[in-house]
Design an enzyme around this catalytic site. Structure first.
Site, PDB file in Angstrom:
ATOM      1  N   SER A   2      -6.216   2.482   4.625  1.00 21.44           N
ATOM      2  CA  SER A   2      -5.651   1.878   3.428  1.00 21.44           C
ATOM      3  C   SER A   2      -6.730   1.173   2.629  1.00 21.44           C
ATOM      4  O   SER A   2      -6.530   0.088   2.087  1.00 21.44           O
ATOM      5  CB  SER A   2      -4.542   0.891   3.803  1.00 21.44           C
ATOM      6  OG  SER A   2      -3.554   0.829   2.814  1.00 21.44           O
ATOM      7  N   LYS A  22       0.082   3.577  -2.717  1.00 21.62           N
ATOM      8  CA  LYS A  22      -1.014   4.546  -2.645  1.00 21.62           C
ATOM      9  C   LYS A  22      -0.499   5.984  -2.572  1.00 21.62           C
ATOM     10  O   LYS A  22      -1.257   6.923  -2.849  1.00 21.62           O
ATOM     11  CB  LYS A  22      -1.901   4.243  -1.435  1.00 21.62           C
ATOM     12  CG  LYS A  22      -2.806   3.020  -1.597  1.00 21.62           C
ATOM     13  CD  LYS A  22      -3.733   2.879  -0.401  1.00 21.62           C
ATOM     14  CE  LYS A  22      -4.791   1.800  -0.604  1.00 21.62           C
ATOM     15  NZ  LYS A  22      -4.277   0.447  -0.417  1.00 21.62           N
ATOM     16  N   SER A  30       0.788  -1.234   0.000  1.00 22.41           N
ATOM     17  CA  SER A  30       0.000   0.000   0.000  1.00 22.41           C
ATOM     18  C   SER A  30       0.815   1.276   0.000  1.00 22.41           C
ATOM     19  O   SER A  30       0.246   2.355  -0.132  1.00 22.41           O
ATOM     20  CB  SER A  30      -0.939   0.027   1.202  1.00 22.41           C
ATOM     21  OG  SER A  30      -2.149  -0.594   0.884  1.00 22.41           O
TER      22      SER A  30
END
Length: 424
Positions: A175, A120, A117
């Site tokens: 997340s 991101k 993640s």
């Protein structure tokens, strides 16, 4: 020989097969306590497989030494020693000055690894500037299609309306892949968003990064590096909204509408444990973001930014070999401690490069008498207000979020994701 990657599958093809693969491997899920850190399976003779080694040749973006395998550091007189290999087990890490971009020390910073993640951050660099935070959007059932099995979720539901501000809190705090897919739908779809993310990576000189999914879910050929993740964080921190979201420790998120017509809310807490803390780790002093992650392929990944006095440091850690709870945060904290103690006592071994054209344009504006451009140039583009806003927002939110409950579309581990083919 350098690591070679085959031509990546299209994002739509990846999404078509990854759910089946994830379900087929679901029997191998690890405990939520060690989410994202599946143990290596023994080979013949009962011995675990050998740990992977970095390529002999890696990118030299930012400096020749950054392309060399192993630890790179250039101490001066009185410099503190780096923690030893038993304390820093990550396959790759980097410590840099958030303002100047100078790299103080690194280990295999250009090793292309699964990012989880932390990718991101690139998603936010790409999409966040496009929509005002007050804009609203009603989620369609198709918006949430194609998410990988076991994805971390904030709890978005079809046919309910959310603000862009809500969605970004879902991305950074929980997340939430459901928030990423919703914002991607607003942005023209997942495939279009992936293409834009790859274009943005090129603009940022992040040459180690290959984007297959917008949320960082494990996919063949999807890689980044500690160096590139630091570039994404540094670029994002120049945006005030990015700083707000990544530094928020807890918040209220919209839930269902009750019979009385009022919209309920529920609490969400940031899964960045150096920001929000955990039962076995305290928030790091001066922390102001940025993003964590965990998947089977990536192990644990983390990029953080912290300030002590006038010194602002970025630390990225990828895939610690030691499989202890919150290990990536523990190793990042050790690197922060070392970096602050080493202030002025080490020579840089490289630099975080500027985005293409950014350095030239800022110089031009400053020379033309633009006071804001000159201030940004003097401070490396991340001067004073970013840290004050970031740390303050996280601390206030933390005080307000002692009790929290997260509703999800399906159960998820307590730390927000991870495990076999899970991601956070």
């Amino acid at each position: 020989m350098p690591t070679t990657f085959c031509a990546p599958a299209s994002p739509s093809a990846v999404r078509a097969v990854r759910t089946v693969a994830a379900l087929a491997s679901s029997v191998l899920l690890v405990s939520p306590l060690f989410a994202g850190s599946a143990q290596a399976a023994p080979v013949d003779g009962g011995q675990p497989p050998k740990a992977p080694v970095p390529p002999a040749k890696m990118s030299q973006v930012g400096g020749e030494r950054l392309g060399q395998a192993g630890v790179q550091v250039q101490p001066r007189g009185g410099a503190p020693a780096l923690p030893d290999a038993k304390e820093l087990t990550a396959r790759s890490w980097i410590v840099s000055d958030a303002d100047s971009g100078e790299v103080l020390a690194a280990k295999n910073p250009h090793w292309q690894l699964a990012p989880a993640s932390t990718l991101k951050m690139l998603f936010a660099d790409t999409v966040l500037p496009k929509f005002p935070k007050t804009q609203t959007y009603k989620v369609k059932p198709t918006d949430l299609a194609g998410m990988g099995a076991g994805s971390s979720l904030v709890g978005i539901k079809e046919n309910l309306t959310y603000t862009v501000h809500d969605l970004w809190l879902g991305v950074f705090l929980r997340s939430g892949n459901d928030a990423v897919h919703t914002l991607s739908a607003m942005n023209g779809g997942t495939d279009a968003t992936v293409k834009e993310m790859q274009k943005r990576a090129v603009e940022l000189n992040a040459t180690d990064t290959h984007v297959i999914t917008p949320d960082g879910y494990d996919a063949p050929g999807q890689v980044s590096s500690a160096y590139d993740l630091s570039l994404f964080a540094r670029a994002g921190l120049k945006n005030a909204d990015f700083r707000e979201y990544c530094s928020t420790a807890s918040a209220q998120f919209p839930g269902d509408t009750g019979k009385d017509g009022k919209r309920a809310t529920f609490g969400i807490q940031n899964t960045n444990r150096l920001l929000s803390g955990d039962y076995d780790i305290k928030p790091y002093p001066g922390i102001a973001g940025v993003k964590n992650g965990s998947t089977t392929n990536a192990g644990s990944t983390f990029t953080g930014v912290a300030q002590h006095g006038g010194r602002k440091l970025l630390v990225t850690v990828m895939n610690p070999e030691k499989r202890q709870h919150n290990e990536a945060y523990r190793e990042a904290a050790k690197l922060f401690d070392w970096g602050f103690a080493a202030d002025g006592k080490v020579a840089p071994v490289g630099r975080l490069v500027e985005a293409k054209g950014a350095e030239k344009e800022s110089d031009k504006d400053a020379k033309n008498g633009d006071p804001q451009a000159q201030a940004a140039l003097d401070s490396g583009g991340l001067g004073g207000p970013w840290a004050v806003a970031g740390i303050g927002g996280g601390a206030v939110a933390l005080l307000g979020g002692l009790a929290w409950l997260v509703r999800r579309r399906r159960p998820a581990p307590a730390d927000g994701g991870g495990g076999r083919r899970r991601r956070k």
